[in-house]
Design a protein around this motif. Structure first.
Motif, PDB file in Angstrom:
ATOM      1  N   GLU A   9       0.827  -1.207   0.000  1.00 28.49           N
ATOM      2  CA  GLU A   9       0.000   0.000   0.000  1.00 28.49           C
ATOM      3  C   GLU A   9       0.862   1.257   0.000  1.00 28.49           C
ATOM      4  O   GLU A   9       0.534   2.249  -0.654  1.00 28.49           O
ATOM      5  CB  GLU A   9      -0.929  -0.018   1.208  1.00 28.49           C
ATOM      6  N   GLN A  10       1.986   1.214   0.746  1.00 26.96           N
ATOM      7  CA  GLN A  10       2.887   2.364   0.794  1.00 26.96           C
ATOM      8  C   GLN A  10       3.501   2.622  -0.587  1.00 26.96           C
ATOM      9  O   GLN A  10       3.654   3.779  -1.008  1.00 26.96           O
ATOM     10  CB  GLN A  10       3.992   2.119   1.831  1.00 26.96           C
ATOM     11  N   ILE A  11       3.838   1.549  -1.288  1.00 30.85           N
ATOM     12  CA  ILE A  11       4.423   1.694  -2.616  1.00 30.85           C
ATOM     13  C   ILE A  11       3.409   2.307  -3.576  1.00 30.85           C
ATOM     14  O   ILE A  11       3.730   3.224  -4.348  1.00 30.85           O
ATOM     15  CB  ILE A  11       4.925   0.328  -3.142  1.00 30.85           C
ATOM     16  N   VAL A  12       2.188   1.808  -3.535  1.00 29.62           N
ATOM     17  CA  VAL A  12       1.137   2.340  -4.403  1.00 29.62           C
ATOM     18  C   VAL A  12       0.922   3.820  -4.114  1.00 29.62           C
ATOM     19  O   VAL A  12       0.796   4.646  -5.032  1.00 29.62           O
ATOM     20  CB  VAL A  12      -0.171   1.552  -4.221  1.00 29.62           C
ATOM     21  N   LYS A  45       9.382   9.185  -0.442  1.00 31.27           N
ATOM     22  CA  LYS A  45       8.503   8.219   0.230  1.00 31.27           C
ATOM     23  C   LYS A  45       8.938   6.793  -0.082  1.00 31.27           C
ATOM     24  O   LYS A  45       8.966   5.922   0.795  1.00 31.27           O
ATOM     25  CB  LYS A  45       7.052   8.410  -0.214  1.00 31.27           C
ATOM     26  N   LEU A  46       9.248   6.552  -1.357  1.00 33.45           N
ATOM     27  CA  LEU A  46       9.683   5.207  -1.754  1.00 33.45           C
ATOM     28  C   LEU A  46      10.923   4.771  -0.991  1.00 33.45           C
ATOM     29  O   LEU A  46      11.033   3.625  -0.542  1.00 33.45           O
ATOM     30  CB  LEU A  46       9.963   5.171  -3.266  1.00 33.45           C
ATOM     31  N   GLU A  47      11.880   5.677  -0.833  1.00 32.90           N
ATOM     32  CA  GLU A  47      13.138   5.342  -0.171  1.00 32.90           C
ATOM     33  C   GLU A  47      12.944   4.977   1.295  1.00 32.90           C
ATOM     34  O   GLU A  47      13.771   4.272   1.886  1.00 32.90           O
ATOM     35  CB  GLU A  47      14.129   6.512  -0.285  1.00 32.90           C
ATOM     36  N   LYS A  53      14.659  -1.100  -2.455  1.00 32.15           N
ATOM     37  CA  LYS A  53      16.106  -0.927  -2.547  1.00 32.15           C
ATOM     38  C   LYS A  53      16.510   0.135  -3.566  1.00 32.15           C
ATOM     39  O   LYS A  53      17.691   0.417  -3.744  1.00 32.15           O
ATOM     40  CB  LYS A  53      16.753  -2.263  -2.922  1.00 32.15           C
ATOM     41  N   GLY A  54      15.540   0.713  -4.223  1.00 26.92           N
ATOM     42  CA  GLY A  54      15.829   1.747  -5.203  1.00 26.92           C
ATOM     43  C   GLY A  54      14.701   1.822  -6.210  1.00 26.92           C
ATOM     44  O   GLY A  54      13.815   0.963  -6.244  1.00 26.92           O
ATOM     45  N   SER A  55      14.721   2.868  -7.029  1.00 27.18           N
ATOM     46  CA  SER A  55      13.695   3.034  -8.054  1.00 27.18           C
ATOM     47  C   SER A  55      14.253   3.859  -9.195  1.00 27.18           C
ATOM     48  O   SER A  55      15.170   4.660  -9.008  1.00 27.18           O
ATOM     49  CB  SER A  55      12.452   3.709  -7.467  1.00 27.18           C
ATOM     50  N   GLY A 393      19.835   1.382  -6.053  1.00 31.57           N
ATOM     51  CA  GLY A 393      19.532   1.387  -4.625  1.00 31.57           C
ATOM     52  C   GLY A 393      20.573   2.068  -3.771  1.00 31.57           C
ATOM     53  O   GLY A 393      20.263   2.575  -2.687  1.00 31.57           O
ATOM     54  N   VAL A 394      21.831   2.109  -4.259  1.00 27.86           N
ATOM     55  CA  VAL A 394      22.914   2.625  -3.416  1.00 27.86           C
ATOM     56  C   VAL A 394      23.730   3.697  -4.124  1.00 27.86           C
ATOM     57  O   VAL A 394      23.772   4.859  -3.707  1.00 27.86           O
ATOM     58  CB  VAL A 394      23.851   1.470  -2.970  1.00 27.86           C
TER      59      VAL A 394
END
Length: 469
Positions: A9-12, A45-47, A53-55, A393-394
Motif C-alpha cells: 500500500e505504501q508503494i502504491v 517516500k519510496l526510499e 532498494k531503489g527506483s 539502490g545505493v
C-alpha cells in the motif's frame, strides 16, 4: 492480509495512488509500473519503505527494486490489497509504449528479442569457459590439461559440442524470439533460423577462405546469381528476415480463410522470406554487419585507450538508459566474426564489479543498518552480474560512489583494451566472468583487481570531500 500488504500500500501511495497506475507486473527483482503520470511519484517516500532498494524510470516503465524472492510476494499483496488487477509483462509493455520515443522503442525491441535468449547464451558461455580451462595452455601447466591427461580429451570434446550448439544455431534462437516479438509464430522463426544455417550452405566462418580461393558456391535463380552461403554467428540477417516473416504471416492470416490457412500461410510466408533472405536481406545485412564489426574492431585496434575509456567508463550510463541491450547484438556479431571473440563483454564484466565494489564501500561507511544491509546484498548481486540493486539502490543515491565506479571501470577498460583481452562469448557479467576469457587472462585478472580496489579508494576519498562540503 499478506506479509507485505502494508509495504504494498505504501508503494502504491508513493507512485501516485492506484488511479495513477495503468498496469503493474514484476520481474525477478523489480516491480514494473506503467504510470499515467510519472511526475506524481514521490521518490523520498519510496526510499523510506523498508523493502524498497531503489527506483528508476526506464523504457516507459517506472521500476521499483525489491529483490529476488521478495518481489513476487510484495506484488501479490499489492494486487490483493489495492484491487489492482494482475497484469502480464506484455500488458505493462503495451501500456508503457505510449511514453516511448522512436529510439526508445527500437532499443526496447532489441531488448525484448535478446533478453529471452540470454539464459541459453550465458549457459553456453559458462560451458565454453569450462572447455577453455580444459584445453587452454599455460593455465595449470605449460601444456593444456587434456594434453597432460589425454583421457579427458573426449570429455572436453563433448562439453565443447554442447557449449557451441547455442552459437552454431544462434539464428534459430534469434528467429524464435524475434518472430514472436513481431507478432508471428515462434515455430516458424525457429525454422527460418535453421534455414539460414542449413548444412548444404557454405559455412559463414569459411566464407573468407572460400572467397580468396574463388570457390563460393552459387545458385542461378532466373538468371540471377545468388551466393549459397549460411549465416552462422550473424545477427542482422535473421533479425530483418524475422520481421518480414512475421509481417507476411500476420498479413496472410487476416486474409486467408481459416480452413486453408495451414496449407497457405506458413508455406507462402517461409517461401517468400527464404528467397528474400538469400537474394537481398542476407547479402545486404551480412555486409552491414561486417562493416559495423570492422568499424568497432578498427577503433579498438587503432586507439584502444580511447575505446576502453569510453565503453568501460560509460557502460553504467548505458544501463541506466537501457541502451546496453543494443550492444548484445554487437557482442554476438563479434563472437561470430573472424576475430572469434568479443573485447566489449570483458569491460561489461569489470563495470559490474566496479559498481559492486563501490556499493560495498558505502556499506562500510553506512551507520544505518538498513542501508548497510542493502549495500552488502546489492554488492554481492553486482559481483554476480546483476547491478540494478547496487546502482539504483545505493550508488546513484550517493552520486560519488557511482562516479567512483565509472572512473575505475574506465581505467580498467583502457588497461584490458590495450592488452587485447578477448572473451570467447558472453557469460556471467561479474567475477565469474574470467571463465570465458580466451585471450589475455592475466590482463583481465589485473583489470579485476583494479575494479575491486580502486572504487573502494575513490569512494572513501569522495565521501570525505562530500562531508566537507
Amino acid at each position: 492480509m499478506g506479509a507485505y500488504s502494508k509495504q504494498a500500500e505504501q508503494i502504491v501511495d508513493a507512485v501516485g495512488g492506484k488511479e495513477n497506475i495503468e498496469a503493474a507486473t514484476h520481474c525477478v527483482t523489480r516491480l514494473r509500473f506503467a504510470l499515467k503520470d510519472e511526475s506524481k511519484v514521490d521518490e523520498s517516500k519510496l526510499e523510506q519503505i523498508d523493502v524498497v532498494k531503489g527506483s528508476f524510470s526506464a523504457n516507459g516503465q517506472y521500476q521499483v527494486v525489491i529483490g529476488q524472492g521478495t518481489v513476487n510476494k510484495v506484488y501479490q499483496d499489492l494486487v490483493n490489497q489495492t484491487g489492482i488487477g494482475e497484469a502480464s509483462k506484455e500488458d505493462v509493455k503495451k501500456a508503457s509504449e505510449a511514453n516511448l520515443s522512436p529510439l526508445q522503442r527500437a532499443i526496447k525491441t532489441l531488448a525484448d528479442i535478446f533478453i529471452p535468449i540470454l539464459p541459453a547464451i550465458v549457459t553456453a558461455g559458462l560451458l565454453l569457459g569450462l572447455n577453455n580451462i580444459l584445453t587452454g595452455q599455460g593455465i595449470f601447466f605449460e601444456e593444456s590439461l587434456i594434453e597432460r591427461y589425454p583421457q579427458w580429451a573426449d570429455i572436453a570434446s563433448v562439453i565443447n559440442l554442447i557449449a557451441n550448439t547455442a552459437f552454431t544455431f544462434l539464428p534459430a534462437l534469434i528467429g524464435w524470439s524475434a518472430v514472436k516479438r513481431f507478432g508471428g509464430s515462434p515455430l516458424l522463426g525457429i525454422v527460418l533460423g535453421l534455414i539460414l544455417v542449413h548444412p548444404d550452405l557454405l559455412n559463414a566462418w569459411s566464407y573468407g577462405a572460400a572467397e580468396e580461393a574463388g570457390e563460393i558456391p552459387t545458385w542461378n535463380i532466373l538468371g540471377l546469381t545468388v551466393e549459397k552461403i549460411g549465416y552462422q554467428g550473424q545477427v542482422l540477417p535473421v533479425l530483418f528476415a524475422s520481421y518480414l516473416l512475421a509481417k507476411i504471416e500476420v498479413f496472410l492470416t487476416k486474409r486467408v480463410p481459416e480452413g486453408i490457412q495451414l496449407l497457405v500461410v506458413a508455406p507462402v510466408a517461409l517461401l517468400v522470406t527464404g528467397f528474400a533472405a538469400f537474394i537481398l536481406i542476407g547479402p545486404v545485412m551480412f555486409t552491414v554487419g561486417n562493416v559495423i564489426t570492422d568499424a568497432v574492431i578498427y577503433i579498438f585496434d587503432t586507439v584502444p585507450l580511447l575505446g576502453g575509456l569510453i565503453y568501460g567508463g560509460l557502460y553504467s550510463l548505458l544501463v541506466i538508459t537501457g541502451m546496453h541491450h543494443t550492444f548484445l547484438a554487437v557482442d554476438l556479431q563479434l563472437v561470430g566474426s573472424q576475430l572469434g571473440g568479443t573485447f566489449l563483454w570483458p569491460m561489461l564484466a569489470l563495470s559490474n564489479i566496479a559498481q559492486g565494489a563501490a556499493a560495498l564501500t558505502i556499506g562500510f561507511l553506512a551507520k544505518e543498518e538498513r542501508l548497510k544491509g542493502l549495500s552488502y546484498t546489492s554488492a554481492l548481486s553486482a559481483f554476480l552480474g546483476i547491478t540494478e540493486p547496487a546502482m539504483f539502490g545505493v550508488n546513484l543515491r550517493f552520486r560519488y560512489a557511482f562516479v567512483a565506479a565509472m572512473i575505475s571501470s574506465a581505467i580498467a577498460g583502457m588497461f584490458i583494451s590495450v592488452n587485447g583481452v578477448l572473451a570467447s562469448t558472453i557469460g556471467v557479467g561479474g567475477i565469474p566472468g574470467f571463465l570465458v576469457i580466451s585471450k589475455g587472462m592475466t590482463s583481465f585478472l589485473i583489470g579485476m583487481v583494479i575494479v575491486l580496489v580502486l572504487p573502494v579508494i575513490l569512494t572513501l576519498a569522495f565521501s570525505k570531500f562530500a562531508k566537507q562540503k
